[in-house]
Design a protein around this motif. Structure first.
Motif, PDB file in Angstrom:
ATOM      1  N   ALA A 163       0.833  -1.201   0.000  1.00  0.00           N
ATOM      2  CA  ALA A 163       0.000   0.000   0.000  1.00  0.00           C
ATOM      3  C   ALA A 163       0.866   1.249   0.000  1.00  0.00           C
ATOM      4  CB  ALA A 163      -0.918  -0.002   1.216  1.00  0.00           C
ATOM      5  N   ARG A 164       0.569   2.185  -0.864  1.00  0.00           N
ATOM      6  CA  ARG A 164       1.307   3.448  -0.894  1.00  0.00           C
ATOM      7  C   ARG A 164       0.609   4.524  -0.068  1.00  0.00           C
ATOM      8  NH1 ARG A 164       0.219   7.526  -4.815  1.00  0.00           N
ATOM      9  NH2 ARG A 164      -1.896   7.321  -5.653  1.00  0.00           N
ATOM     10  N   VAL A 165      -0.715   4.341   0.172  1.00  0.00           N
ATOM     11  CA  VAL A 165      -1.489   5.285   0.969  1.00  0.00           C
ATOM     12  C   VAL A 165      -2.301   4.507   1.988  1.00  0.00           C
ATOM     13  CG1 VAL A 165      -3.365   6.980   0.957  1.00  0.00           C
ATOM     14  CG2 VAL A 165      -1.662   6.995  -0.884  1.00  0.00           C
ATOM     15  N   VAL A 166      -2.315   4.977   3.230  1.00  0.00           N
ATOM     16  CA  VAL A 166      -3.233   4.469   4.249  1.00  0.00           C
ATOM     17  C   VAL A 166      -4.196   5.597   4.590  1.00  0.00           C
ATOM     18  CG1 VAL A 166      -3.459   3.747   6.657  1.00  0.00           C
ATOM     19  CG2 VAL A 166      -1.723   2.704   5.187  1.00  0.00           C
ATOM     20  N   HIS A 167      -5.465   5.353   4.347  1.00  0.00           N
ATOM     21  CA  HIS A 167      -6.522   6.343   4.541  1.00  0.00           C
ATOM     22  C   HIS A 167      -7.324   5.910   5.766  1.00  0.00           C
ATOM     23  CE1 HIS A 167      -9.765   8.992   2.407  1.00  0.00           C
ATOM     24  NE2 HIS A 167      -9.831   9.106   3.721  1.00  0.00           N
ATOM     25  N   ALA A 168      -7.085   6.586   6.890  1.00  0.00           N
ATOM     26  CA  ALA A 168      -7.651   6.172   8.176  1.00  0.00           C
ATOM     27  C   ALA A 168      -8.898   6.977   8.508  1.00  0.00           C
ATOM     28  CB  ALA A 168      -6.621   6.347   9.282  1.00  0.00           C
ATOM     29  N   HIS A 169      -9.867   6.300   9.086  1.00  0.00           N
ATOM     30  CA  HIS A 169     -11.120   6.921   9.508  1.00  0.00           C
ATOM     31  C   HIS A 169     -11.189   6.841  11.038  1.00  0.00           C
ATOM     32  CE1 HIS A 169     -12.572   7.456   5.349  1.00  0.00           C
ATOM     33  NE2 HIS A 169     -11.707   6.477   5.135  1.00  0.00           N
ATOM     34  N   ASN A 170     -12.209   6.285  11.621  1.00  0.00           N
ATOM     35  CA  ASN A 170     -12.228   6.183  13.078  1.00  0.00           C
ATOM     36  C   ASN A 170     -11.141   5.215  13.550  1.00  0.00           C
ATOM     37  OD1 ASN A 170     -13.156   6.397  15.802  1.00  0.00           O
ATOM     38  ND2 ASN A 170     -14.173   4.423  15.536  1.00  0.00           N
ATOM     39  N   LEU A 171     -10.313   5.653  14.470  1.00  0.00           N
ATOM     40  CA  LEU A 171      -9.214   4.809  14.958  1.00  0.00           C
ATOM     41  C   LEU A 171      -9.405   4.357  16.404  1.00  0.00           C
ATOM     42  CD1 LEU A 171      -6.175   6.768  13.460  1.00  0.00           C
ATOM     43  CD2 LEU A 171      -7.165   4.613  12.649  1.00  0.00           C
ATOM     44  N   GLN A 172     -10.452   4.851  17.079  1.00  0.00           N
ATOM     45  CA  GLN A 172     -10.672   4.508  18.483  1.00  0.00           C
ATOM     46  C   GLN A 172     -11.666   3.364  18.635  1.00  0.00           C
ATOM     47  OE1 GLN A 172      -8.717   5.718  20.531  1.00  0.00           O
ATOM     48  NE2 GLN A 172      -8.634   7.938  20.667  1.00  0.00           N
ATOM     49  N   PRO A 173     -11.429   2.430  19.539  1.00  0.00           N
ATOM     50  CA  PRO A 173     -10.297   2.381  20.455  1.00  0.00           C
ATOM     51  C   PRO A 173      -9.151   1.471  20.004  1.00  0.00           C
ATOM     52  CG  PRO A 173     -11.997   0.890  21.205  1.00  0.00           C
ATOM     53  CD  PRO A 173     -12.527   1.532  19.954  1.00  0.00           C
ATOM     54  N   ALA A 174      -9.367   0.673  18.964  1.00  0.00           N
ATOM     55  CA  ALA A 174      -8.423  -0.421  18.696  1.00  0.00           C
ATOM     56  C   ALA A 174      -7.184  -0.004  17.909  1.00  0.00           C
ATOM     57  CB  ALA A 174      -9.134  -1.560  17.962  1.00  0.00           C
ATOM     58  N   PHE A 175      -7.314   0.897  16.933  1.00  0.00           N
ATOM     59  CA  PHE A 175      -6.159   1.243  16.093  1.00  0.00           C
ATOM     60  C   PHE A 175      -5.266   2.291  16.753  1.00  0.00           C
ATOM     61  CE2 PHE A 175      -8.851  -0.381  12.494  1.00  0.00           C
ATOM     62  CZ  PHE A 175      -7.990  -1.409  12.123  1.00  0.00           C
ATOM     63  N   GLY A 176      -5.829   3.449  17.080  1.00  0.00           N
ATOM     64  CA  GLY A 176      -5.066   4.507  17.732  1.00  0.00           C
ATOM     65  C   GLY A 176      -3.963   5.084  16.876  1.00  0.00           C
ATOM     66  N   TRP A 177      -3.198   6.002  17.478  1.00  0.00           N
ATOM     67  CA  TRP A 177      -2.135   6.671  16.729  1.00  0.00           C
ATOM     68  C   TRP A 177      -1.031   5.710  16.310  1.00  0.00           C
ATOM     69  CZ3 TRP A 177       2.965   6.680  18.180  1.00  0.00           C
ATOM     70  CH2 TRP A 177       3.257   6.350  19.503  1.00  0.00           C
ATOM     71  N   ARG A 178      -0.886   4.627  17.071  1.00  0.00           N
ATOM     72  CA  ARG A 178       0.192   3.684  16.745  1.00  0.00           C
ATOM     73  C   ARG A 178      -0.028   3.007  15.394  1.00  0.00           C
ATOM     74  NH1 ARG A 178       3.412   3.104  21.198  1.00  0.00           N
ATOM     75  NH2 ARG A 178       2.461   3.757  23.182  1.00  0.00           N
ATOM     76  N   ALA A 179      -1.279   2.876  14.968  1.00  0.00           N
ATOM     77  CA  ALA A 179      -1.548   2.281  13.656  1.00  0.00           C
ATOM     78  C   ALA A 179      -1.005   3.179  12.546  1.00  0.00           C
ATOM     79  CB  ALA A 179      -3.048   2.067  13.484  1.00  0.00           C
ATOM     80  N   LEU A 180      -1.191   4.495  12.665  1.00  0.00           N
ATOM     81  CA  LEU A 180      -0.655   5.404  11.655  1.00  0.00           C
ATOM     82  C   LEU A 180       0.868   5.418  11.688  1.00  0.00           C
ATOM     83  CD1 LEU A 180      -2.958   8.565  11.598  1.00  0.00           C
ATOM     84  CD2 LEU A 180      -3.041   6.508  10.196  1.00  0.00           C
TER      85      LEU A 180
END
Length: 431
Positions: free
Chosen positions: A72-89
């Motif tokens: 993937a060249r782009v990750v397009h994030a939407h709601n990240l709470q509670p499981a993804f969080g800033w660490r996913a980005l």
């Protein structure tokens, strides 16, 4: 490849639809593979949700691996709470992807995302000061209120540091976030309206872009892994799960009596949506009201409907085809919101169908709806007067259709999205 991230809410709604629609757009209009990596709040235990909030995300390695596996060249994030969080980005960036954070609501500052509590608009929380939301227990659970308040205060800036660009759905949403003290890098914030797939192919991209350039209210320039499938988007609902069956004696799925004009509300049944105002207004205007959607206020609204003296039919949660049928037969569509909406996707979809609309003069709704179709929020008599004026008004419906084409047509949204993906040195497409 564009990888979408989304932590699905316990009650599904417009944001889930927006994610699926954007994934479709990337594939159909930008000609690039897309996939969606999701987790669901409903699938998390309380302990897992708490850990995700306090740590800034769970298992970020999963996201980094997904980026590498999909190239993937782009990750397009939407709601990240509670499981993804800033660490996913952060993990996506470390794996070589450009990161886009899409803010559909005000959850960067407001723990419930809608700036509405105790029956009124609320902007008490500001920047990292989330204590008002804890004191007011806006989450409905003191433990949740504390966890969300602490998480937002701790990780707000860290989250924004991981985003190469940000997207908001309206000018109002951008300015409300500014007023809330959100520390956004404003030069990297882009306004892109949600797309309405029903408008696909109706006009040339050039014509739609010309229309967009003549209107300045929307500035386009300024848990399980799942692959994208159109069936998921086509199953998007108005409202959350757990629809009620029709009342005894009502037509199937809350269908109105044949030939009788009716007003339509398609909404999650929550306090901020103002559905009770529509019930009162339609009783005053003498027009039947059909309500498509479900949510925590369903029972109370049914009681109010019986007490109103008006004709009200509850369709419950409906699929896309049934909602399209209800819109096709509606004399007018209503958005009686009491809260500062960041956009109004259900309203835009009604406008795309050529249905005249009446809405509250609140939030971003005036960016979509002409002044003649706006009433003060919470004013049932004013709403009733506009319903009487605009129900069945084909000219108003056509004006609305042209307006929504200029900001929500797939070609318009695709061009704006491509610019955000490419700006700032996104990795070249892998072939």
């Amino acid at each position: 490849m564009v990888l979408f991230l989304h932590n699905r809410y316990r009650t599904t709604g417009g944001e889930e639809q927006a994610v699926e629609d954007l994934a479709w757009l990337v594939s159909a209009r930008l000609g690039e593979p897309a996939s969606v990596l999701t987790t669901s709040s409903a699938a998390l235990s309380r302990g897992q949700a708490a850990a995700g909030l306090l740590r800034g995300g769970l298992n970020p390695e999963r996201v980094g691996q997904a980026v590498r596996d999909a190239e993937a060249r782009v990750v397009h994030a939407h709601n990240l709470q509670p499981a993804f969080g800033w660490r996913a980005l952060a993990a996506a960036r470390a794996a070589g992807a450009r990161t886009i954070l899409h803010l559909h609501q005000y959850r960067l500052v407001c723990a419930i995302g809608v700036c509405f509590t105790r029956g009124a608009e609320c902007t008490r929380c500001h920047g990292r000061n989330t204590l008002p939301g804890v004191r007011l227990n806006c989450r409905g659970s003191l433990a949740e209120a504390v966890l969300y308040g602490a998480s937002l205060a701790a990780w707000q800036r860290r989250l924004l540091e991981q985003a190469d660009a940000l997207i908001v759905p309206s000018v109002f949403a951008r300015e409300r976030l500014r007023a809330l003290g959100a520390p956004l890098p404003w030069e990297r914030v882009h306004v892109i309206a949600p797309l309405v797939r029903a408008l696909d192919g109706e006009a040339t991209d050039a014509a739609m872009n010309d229309a967009a350039s003549n209107d300045t209210s929307v500035n386009h320039a300024a848990s399980s892994d799942t692959s994208v499938n159109d069936a998921a988007a086509n199953e998007a609902h108005a409202g959350g799960p757990g629809a009620h069956p029709p009342d005894a004696g009502e037509p199937a799925a809350g269908r109105p009596a044949a030939g009788r004009p009716y007003a339509l509300v398609a909404s999650r049944l929550a306090p901020e949506k103002g559905v009770e105002v529509a019930i009162e207004a339609c009783a005053l205007a003498g027009i039947e009201l059909v309500i498509a959607g479900d949510g925590p206020e369903a029972h109370e609204l049914r009681v109010r409907a019986k007490d109103s003296g008006g004709a009200v039919r509850f369709a419950g949660r409906v699929g896309a085809s049934e909602l399209a049928r209800l819109r096709a037969g509606a004399a007018v569509a209503l958005a009686p919101s009491r809260s500062p909406e960041t956009f109004g996707l259900a309203l835009a979809e009604a406008m795309a169908a050529g249905v005249p609309v009446v809405a509250s003069r609140v939030g971003a709704l005036p960016e979509l709806v002409e002044e003649a179709g706006l009433a003060p929020a919470g004013d049932a008599r004013a709403l009733a007067a506009l319903i009487e004026q605009r129900a069945g008004d084909r000219a108003a419906g056509e004006r609305g259709r042209r307006r929504v084409r200029s900001v929500c047509a797939p070609g318009v949204v695709a061009e704006a999205l491509a610019e955000v993906y490419e700006r700032g040195g996104a990795p070249a497409r892998r072939t």
